[in-house]
Design an enzyme around this catalytic site. Structure first.
Site, PDB file in Angstrom:
ATOM      1  N   GLY A  24      66.831  58.962 -16.770  1.00  0.00           N
ATOM      2  CA  GLY A  24      68.079  59.376 -17.638  1.00  0.00           C
ATOM      3  C   GLY A  24      67.421  60.193 -18.614  1.00  0.00           C
ATOM      4  O   GLY A  24      68.341  61.244 -18.926  1.00  0.00           O
ATOM      5  N   ASP A  70      74.243  53.494 -21.319  1.00  0.00           N
ATOM      6  CA  ASP A  70      73.376  52.343 -20.710  1.00  0.00           C
ATOM      7  C   ASP A  70      73.988  51.089 -21.069  1.00  0.00           C
ATOM      8  O   ASP A  70      75.264  51.001 -21.897  1.00  0.00           O
ATOM      9  CB  ASP A  70      71.889  52.337 -21.467  1.00  0.00           C
ATOM     10  CG  ASP A  70      70.903  51.841 -20.396  1.00  0.00           C
ATOM     11  OD1 ASP A  70      71.172  50.616 -19.973  1.00  0.00           O
ATOM     12  OD2 ASP A  70      70.129  52.619 -20.038  1.00  0.00           O
ATOM     13  N   ARG A 115      61.528  50.411  -1.693  1.00  0.00           N
ATOM     14  CA  ARG A 115      62.728  50.480  -2.278  1.00  0.00           C
ATOM     15  C   ARG A 115      63.764  49.417  -1.905  1.00  0.00           C
ATOM     16  O   ARG A 115      64.830  49.036  -2.554  1.00  0.00           O
ATOM     17  CB  ARG A 115      63.277  52.075  -1.905  1.00  0.00           C
ATOM     18  CG  ARG A 115      62.329  52.958  -2.329  1.00  0.00           C
ATOM     19  CD  ARG A 115      62.934  54.296  -2.121  1.00  0.00           C
ATOM     20  NE  ARG A 115      62.375  55.627  -2.494  1.00  0.00           N
ATOM     21  CZ  ARG A 115      61.225  55.944  -1.844  1.00  0.00           C
ATOM     22  NH1 ARG A 115      60.912  55.478  -0.539  1.00  0.00           N
ATOM     23  NH2 ARG A 115      60.526  57.013  -2.248  1.00  0.00           N
ATOM     24  N   ASN A 151      67.950  53.147  -6.265  1.00  0.00           N
ATOM     25  CA  ASN A 151      67.419  52.619  -5.015  1.00  0.00           C
ATOM     26  C   ASN A 151      67.999  51.361  -4.683  1.00  0.00           C
ATOM     27  O   ASN A 151      68.379  50.684  -5.737  1.00  0.00           O
ATOM     28  CB  ASN A 151      65.906  52.997  -5.245  1.00  0.00           C
ATOM     29  CG  ASN A 151      65.677  54.181  -4.752  1.00  0.00           C
ATOM     30  OD1 ASN A 151      65.908  54.974  -3.791  1.00  0.00           O
ATOM     31  ND2 ASN A 151      64.736  55.016  -5.544  1.00  0.00           N
ATOM     32  N   HIS A 201      66.013  57.641   2.553  1.00  0.00           N
ATOM     33  CA  HIS A 201      64.935  57.588   1.603  1.00  0.00           C
ATOM     34  C   HIS A 201      64.084  56.437   1.684  1.00  0.00           C
ATOM     35  O   HIS A 201      64.035  55.861   0.812  1.00  0.00           O
ATOM     36  CB  HIS A 201      65.638  58.015   0.405  1.00  0.00           C
ATOM     37  CG  HIS A 201      64.739  58.159  -0.959  1.00  0.00           C
ATOM     38  ND1 HIS A 201      63.766  59.184  -0.761  1.00  0.00           N
ATOM     39  CD2 HIS A 201      64.633  57.715  -2.386  1.00  0.00           C
ATOM     40  CE1 HIS A 201      63.125  59.184  -2.107  1.00  0.00           C
ATOM     41  NE2 HIS A 201      63.628  58.250  -2.845  1.00  0.00           N
TER      42      HIS A 201
HETATM   43  N1  APR Z   1      75.254  50.548 -16.170  1.00  0.00           N
HETATM   44  C1  APR Z   1      74.398  51.350 -16.836  1.00  0.00           C
HETATM   45  N2  APR Z   1      72.930  51.315 -16.918  1.00  0.00           N
HETATM   46  C2  APR Z   1      72.359  50.225 -16.432  1.00  0.00           C
HETATM   47  C3  APR Z   1      73.082  49.036 -15.716  1.00  0.00           C
HETATM   48  C4  APR Z   1      74.575  49.313 -15.771  1.00  0.00           C
HETATM   49  N3  APR Z   1      75.329  48.164 -15.203  1.00  0.00           N
HETATM   50  N4  APR Z   1      72.095  48.200 -15.553  1.00  0.00           N
HETATM   51  C5  APR Z   1      70.901  48.611 -15.777  1.00  0.00           C
HETATM   52  N5  APR Z   1      71.042  49.854 -16.448  1.00  0.00           N
HETATM   53  C6  APR Z   1      69.915  50.913 -17.042  1.00  0.00           C
HETATM   54  C7  APR Z   1      68.858  49.961 -17.534  1.00  0.00           C
HETATM   55  O1  APR Z   1      68.992  49.432 -18.808  1.00  0.00           O
HETATM   56  C8  APR Z   1      67.940  51.184 -17.681  1.00  0.00           C
HETATM   57  O2  APR Z   1      67.801  51.804 -18.853  1.00  0.00           O
HETATM   58  O3  APR Z   1      69.655  51.732 -15.903  1.00  0.00           O
HETATM   59  C9  APR Z   1      68.491  52.052 -16.551  1.00  0.00           C
HETATM   60  C10 APR Z   1      67.258  52.412 -15.492  1.00  0.00           C
HETATM   61  O4  APR Z   1      66.142  52.906 -16.252  1.00  0.00           O
HETATM   62  P1  APR Z   1      64.568  52.730 -15.895  1.00  0.00           P
HETATM   63  O5  APR Z   1      64.336  51.321 -15.831  1.00  0.00           O
HETATM   64  O6  APR Z   1      63.804  53.485 -16.795  1.00  0.00           O
HETATM   65  O7  APR Z   1      64.343  53.192 -14.349  1.00  0.00           O
HETATM   66  P2  APR Z   1      64.200  54.540 -13.675  1.00  0.00           P
HETATM   67  O8  APR Z   1      62.925  54.989 -13.695  1.00  0.00           O
HETATM   68  O9  APR Z   1      65.161  55.560 -14.659  1.00  0.00           O
HETATM   69  O10 APR Z   1      64.981  54.627 -12.243  1.00  0.00           O
HETATM   70  C11 APR Z   1      66.201  54.293 -12.273  1.00  0.00           C
HETATM   71  O11 APR Z   1      66.448  55.297  -9.931  1.00  0.00           O
HETATM   72  O12 APR Z   1      64.970  56.359  -8.774  1.00  0.00           O
HETATM   73  C12 APR Z   1      65.729  55.258  -8.913  1.00  0.00           C
HETATM   74  O13 APR Z   1      64.200  53.413  -8.146  1.00  0.00           O
HETATM   75  C13 APR Z   1      64.755  53.893  -9.199  1.00  0.00           C
HETATM   76  O14 APR Z   1      66.476  52.387  -9.042  1.00  0.00           O
HETATM   77  C14 APR Z   1      65.782  53.006  -9.800  1.00  0.00           C
HETATM   78  C15 APR Z   1      66.562  54.138 -10.669  1.00  0.00           C
END
Ligand code: APR
Length: 312
Positions: free
Chosen positions: A15, A34, A91, A123, A178
């Site tokens: 993000g 978020d 995944r 994923n 994927h």
């Molecule tokens: N609504 C919005 N955001 C959410 C929610 C929700 N209901 N639940 C969780 N999140 C947020 C988390 O709080 C976190 O900040 O999603 C964000 C995910 O960020 P990261 O943990 O840094 O993960 P990231 O590396 O960005 O990957 C996100 O993409 O490629 C896929 O496998 C990966 O499923 C994962 C996703």
């Protein structure tokens, strides 16, 4: 014309990088959303990025929030909500955790941004994008999954490095789910039109294909979490195709209604993305080996989908 509004659902690693690219490319106003526990992270990243606009001269607004009302009216949503992989996880291991999250996001997206073009990244991708479409009832033109652009980028890079060729000249396409049995399509892979099989030996190609299939896992193994620069760049390419009506032909997870012999599932196929979203699914000829690989990949996608469908 008013600036476009880009809603980024999930303000984590991908993000944040999506926001950075959207601001750098001046795609529009960015809203980084978020959950309430991470609202300050979203606000902090937004403020940091907005301060960078003083240097780049970009007039876009960047907002961090945990309030869906702030995302309302977005032209495009890019969804990364959910947890990423840890070393040793596939995944598909994420399905139990990320399924309730994608449902929550789908319900809010339907309420607040019913007209947005939606790119899902969470994923297990093919299952999450399927569930988003099912839950919202949105058309298949409006909901697409990002995987093939990333997998093809990884494939192209490994091929370019093997040949010591310019990355600009390599055309590579990865179809299917994927997952570890994604389908790198050698028959459409070229260096500026020269078939890749004329340039790289069979054995070497097999090892490059293997590395491509495990390309996400290789990075998880190195960093302890999943990749974010290339995933963000890949999604931004798709977003630009939509925002600027580029009619690009890109491999993306699309909802199939009989194309390639599959229906009621999302899987990576070549699509055309323009202002209408997924404007077309392009059916290309595949050789027998590629068809067999696609069948295997579709079987793996279906297995995860069955888990998702059982829990409705
Ligand atoms: N609504 C919005 N955001 C959410 C929610 C929700 N209901 N639940 C969780 N999140 C947020 C988390 O709080 C976190 O900040 O999603 C964000 C995910 O960020 P990261 O943990 O840094 O993960 P990231 O590396 O960005 O990957 C996100 O993409 O490629 C896929 O496998 C990966 O499923 C994962 C996703």
């Amino acid at each position: 014309m008013a600036r476009r509004k880009i809603g980024l659902i999930g303000a984590g690693n991908i993000g944040g990088e999506l926001a950075n690219l959207a601001v750098a490319k001046q795609l529009g106003d960015v809203v980084l959303f978020d959950i309430p526990q991470k609202e300050n992270l979203a606000k902090g990243k937004a403020l940091d990025l907005e301060q960078s606009t003083a240097l780049s001269g970009c007039d876009a607004r960047v907002t961090g929030t945990s309030n869906w009302a702030d995302v309302a009216g977005a032209d495009i949503l890019i969804i990364t909500a959910g947890i990423p992989r840890k070393p040793g996880q596939s995944r598909d291991d994420l399905v139990a955790t990320n399924l309730p999250i994608i449902r929550d996001v789908a319900d809010n997206a339907k309420k607040h941004c019913p007209d947005a073009f939606v790119i899902v990244i969470s994923n297990p991708l093919d299952a999450m994008v399927y569930e988003f479409k099912r839950r919202t009832g949105a058309s298949r033109q409006k909901v697409v999954g990002m995987a093939g652009v990333l997998d093809s980028a990884r494939f192209a890079l490994f091929l370019a490095r093997e040949l010591n060729a310019s990355i600009k000249d390599v055309r590579a396409m990865v179809l299917g789910g994927h997952g570890d049995d994604m389908v790198p399509v050698l028959s459409y892979c070229t260096v500026n039109g020269v078939p890749i099989r004329q340039l790289i030996s069979k054995d070497k190609l097999a090892s490059i294909i293997d590395r491509t299939r495990k390309g996400g896992g290789e990075i998880v193994g190195l960093m302890g979490t999943s990749a974010y620069y290339a995933p963000a760049s890949s999604s931004i390419a798709m977003a630009e195709a939509f925002l600027f009506d580029q009619k690009r032909l890109l491999p993306c997870a699309a909802y199939l209604e009989g194309e390639y012999g599959y229906k009621d599932l999302y899987m990576g196929v070549p699509v055309v993305i323009g202002a209408g979203g997924v404007e077309k699914i392009v059916e290309i000829e595949l050789d027998d080996e590629e068809k067999a690989m696609l069948k295997k990949s579709a079987g793996s996608v279906q297995q995860v989908l069955d888990v998702v469908k059982k829990s409705t």
